[in-house]
Design a protein around this motif. Structure first.
Motif, mmCIF file in Angstrom:
data_model
loop_
_atom_site.group_PDB
_atom_site.id
_atom_site.type_symbol
_atom_site.label_atom_id
_atom_site.label_comp_id
_atom_site.label_asym_id
_atom_site.label_seq_id
_atom_site.Cartn_x
_atom_site.Cartn_y
_atom_site.Cartn_z
ATOM 1 N N PHE A 4 63.061 58.746 81.808
ATOM 2 C CA PHE A 4 63.484 59.154 80.476
ATOM 3 C C PHE A 4 63.121 60.611 80.252
ATOM 4 O O PHE A 4 61.981 61.020 80.428
ATOM 5 C CB PHE A 4 62.818 58.283 79.415
ATOM 6 C CG PHE A 4 63.190 58.670 78.007
ATOM 7 C CD1 PHE A 4 64.491 58.492 77.562
ATOM 8 C CD2 PHE A 4 62.255 59.193 77.139
ATOM 9 C CE1 PHE A 4 64.854 58.847 76.262
ATOM 10 C CE2 PHE A 4 62.601 59.538 75.844
ATOM 11 C CZ PHE A 4 63.904 59.365 75.406
ATOM 12 N N PHE B 68 59.348 53.580 79.917
ATOM 13 C CA PHE B 68 60.414 52.658 80.245
ATOM 14 C C PHE B 68 60.143 52.036 81.616
ATOM 15 O O PHE B 68 59.546 52.659 82.491
ATOM 16 C CB PHE B 68 61.759 53.384 80.260
ATOM 17 C CG PHE B 68 62.181 53.893 78.919
ATOM 18 C CD1 PHE B 68 63.075 53.173 78.141
ATOM 19 C CD2 PHE B 68 61.675 55.078 78.415
ATOM 20 C CE1 PHE B 68 63.463 53.634 76.892
ATOM 21 C CE2 PHE B 68 62.051 55.551 77.170
ATOM 22 C CZ PHE B 68 62.946 54.823 76.405
ATOM 23 N N LEU C 198 68.332 58.554 79.328
ATOM 24 C CA LEU C 198 67.715 57.585 80.238
ATOM 25 C C LEU C 198 68.542 57.577 81.515
ATOM 26 O O LEU C 198 69.756 57.368 81.475
ATOM 27 C CB LEU C 198 67.728 56.206 79.581
ATOM 28 C CG LEU C 198 66.828 55.110 80.129
ATOM 29 C CD1 LEU C 198 65.361 55.468 79.927
ATOM 30 C CD2 LEU C 198 67.146 53.800 79.428
ATOM 31 N N VAL D 10 63.830 54.160 86.886
ATOM 32 C CA VAL D 10 64.329 54.648 85.610
ATOM 33 C C VAL D 10 63.458 55.813 85.158
ATOM 34 O O VAL D 10 62.233 55.813 85.338
ATOM 35 C CB VAL D 10 64.336 53.521 84.542
ATOM 36 C CG1 VAL D 10 62.923 53.015 84.258
ATOM 37 C CG2 VAL D 10 65.004 54.002 83.254
#
Length: 433
Positions: free
Chosen positions: A192, A223, A199, A190
């Motif tokens: 961001f 994250f 995201l 992930v």
């Protein structure tokens, strides 16, 4: 196709609720303004309209329809087997609210809210192609409490994911989760983008699995993503000790940042347990939300005689044991003996100690929890070290204590005792909410 309008509030399957009797699968059902209709069984209608100032509640029921036009409010838990649109409000509360069809396709301004402890499961496309002038979708999903947004029903991976999710998510914080279907292979990540607030979840080969537009102050936050059984779970949080915190060991107290794997620390059970991993997380205070990243200072003696033995500084979500309850430090803030520390370096580091089991260790003589790897694990600077130790994850049971994550969850007797303790220490009387 007949139209059946509500004439009074009541259960969907009650003939007295409707003008012409209970709607059938061939009817259009209209919940008129000022009326409140409840579904707790399996019901159907060709189309449903929830008018302005009207409410439709699901109490574990199932509504099968082509589409619900939501100009008022839909709330509760259950299943809507169909699409939903409009400029009203949909609230997931009391369990899981699942919507199987497309949601907000016309981008009229539909708002979906996830209340504390609830899950909103969206199985179809979310949001419309048209957006507001600033490029942000007019369909919103709001985390109003510690909840879950489940997007796994969209389908596993592929180029279609970005086209399927075009809503804006707001108030996503450390107690929330966003779940998406994984690539099906290890290595999903992930990322961001702080400039666009987007995201992005990618597979190991770099292909995009999902993109989610966030709205809020996420600058300086990190994250994390956990892969498990075809599902990627995304979280953001910080649960760590501040640099300089003294941890009890068999050889006396040592600063948390000096610990390393294999060093022994003392648990509250009197056991000398080896450190399996010491996590590090760098925090930037620039543009960050103070309630999420600024440390909490528990002043010396605030919790009891010599507890802490000196001021204990830790992250807002790090729990300490108070009278049999694991209470997050941020939930203890009273502005007197337990305060939010705003004077910190622009960049600082939190540390967290992991043992073989979830346990309580003594930090400044205060029982504080060790790290546990569950779906809301963190994006530590050195997470790769832990992955090398446990490439397939690590099963660990939570300790058998109640947990209070917010001030309203802290038992009144604990707040009263802390206020009395503050007065005993000669501090200004603490406020008891």
């Amino acid at each position: 196709m007949a139209t059946d309008s509500s004439k009074r509030s009541g259960d969907w399957d009650s003939t007295s609720t409707w003008v012409n009797g209970v709607p059938t699968s061939a009817d259009t059902a209209v919940v008129t303004g000022g009326k409140h209709v409840t579904i707790d069984d399996t019901e159907s209608a060709a189309n449903v309209t929830v008018a302005d100032r009207a409410e439709l509640s699901l109490n574990g029921g199932v509504l099968t329809t082509q589409e619900v036009e939501v100009d008022g409010e839909i709330s509760g838990h259950g299943v809507i087997d169909g699409a939903a649109d409009g400029d009203g409000l949909i609230v997931a509360q009391g369990g899981t609210l699942e919507i199987k069809g497309a949601v907000g396709a016309d981008n009229e301004g539909l708002i979906m809210r996830i209340d504390d402890g609830a899950t909103l499961k969206l199985d179809g496309a979310v949001g419309g192609a048209e957006t507001m002038l600033d490029g942000v979708s007019n369909t919103y999903i709001d985390f109003a409490g510690a909840g879950v947004l489940d997007l796994t029903g969209e389908g596993a991976g592929g180029s279609g994911e970005m086209a399927k999710f075009q809503a804006t998510v707001e108030n996503f914080d450390g107690d929330d989760k966003i779940m998406v279907a994984s690539s099906g292979h290890a290595g999903d990540k992930v990322h961001f983008n702080a400039k666009t607030d987007i995201l992005t979840v990618t597979a190991a080969d770099g292909s995009v699995i999902e993109q989610i537009q966030l709205d809020g102050d996420y600058k300086g936050m990190k994250f994390s993503l956990q892969e498990n059984g075809g599902v990627d779970t995304i979280t953001v949080s910080a649960i760590c000790f501040y640099r300089g915190t003294m941890i009890r060991t068999p050889d006396g107290e040592k600063a948390v940042e000096t610990l390393k794997a294999g060093d022994l620390v003392m648990t509250t059970d009197g056991v000398a347990a080896p450190v399996s991993w010491l996590g590090r997380q760098t925090i930037s205070t620039v543009f960050s939300d103070p309630e999420k990243v600024w440390p909490i200072r528990i002043k010396s003696g605030a919790l009891g005689e010599n507890v802490p033995s000196r001021d204990l500084v830790l992250s807002p979500d790090h729990a300490v044991l108070v009278d049999g309850v694991l209470v997050h430090a941020g939930a203890l803030v009273n502005g007197v003996s337990i305060v939010r520390q705003s004077i910190v370096p622009r960049v600082f580091t939190y540390y967290h100690v992991e043992l073989d089991d979830h346990a309580l260790i003594l930090a400044e003589n205060t029982p504080a929890e060790t790290f546990i790897d569950h779906p809301r694990r963190l994006a530590f600077d050195n997470w790769d070290e832990r992955q090398a130790l446990h490439p397939f994850g690590k099963d660990m049971d939570e300790m058998p204590f109640a947990r209070a994550k917010s001030s309203r969850q802290v038992p009144v007797h604990i707040r009263v005792a802390l206020a009395a303790r503050a007065q005993k220490l000669g501090l200004v009387a603490a406020k008891v909410a």
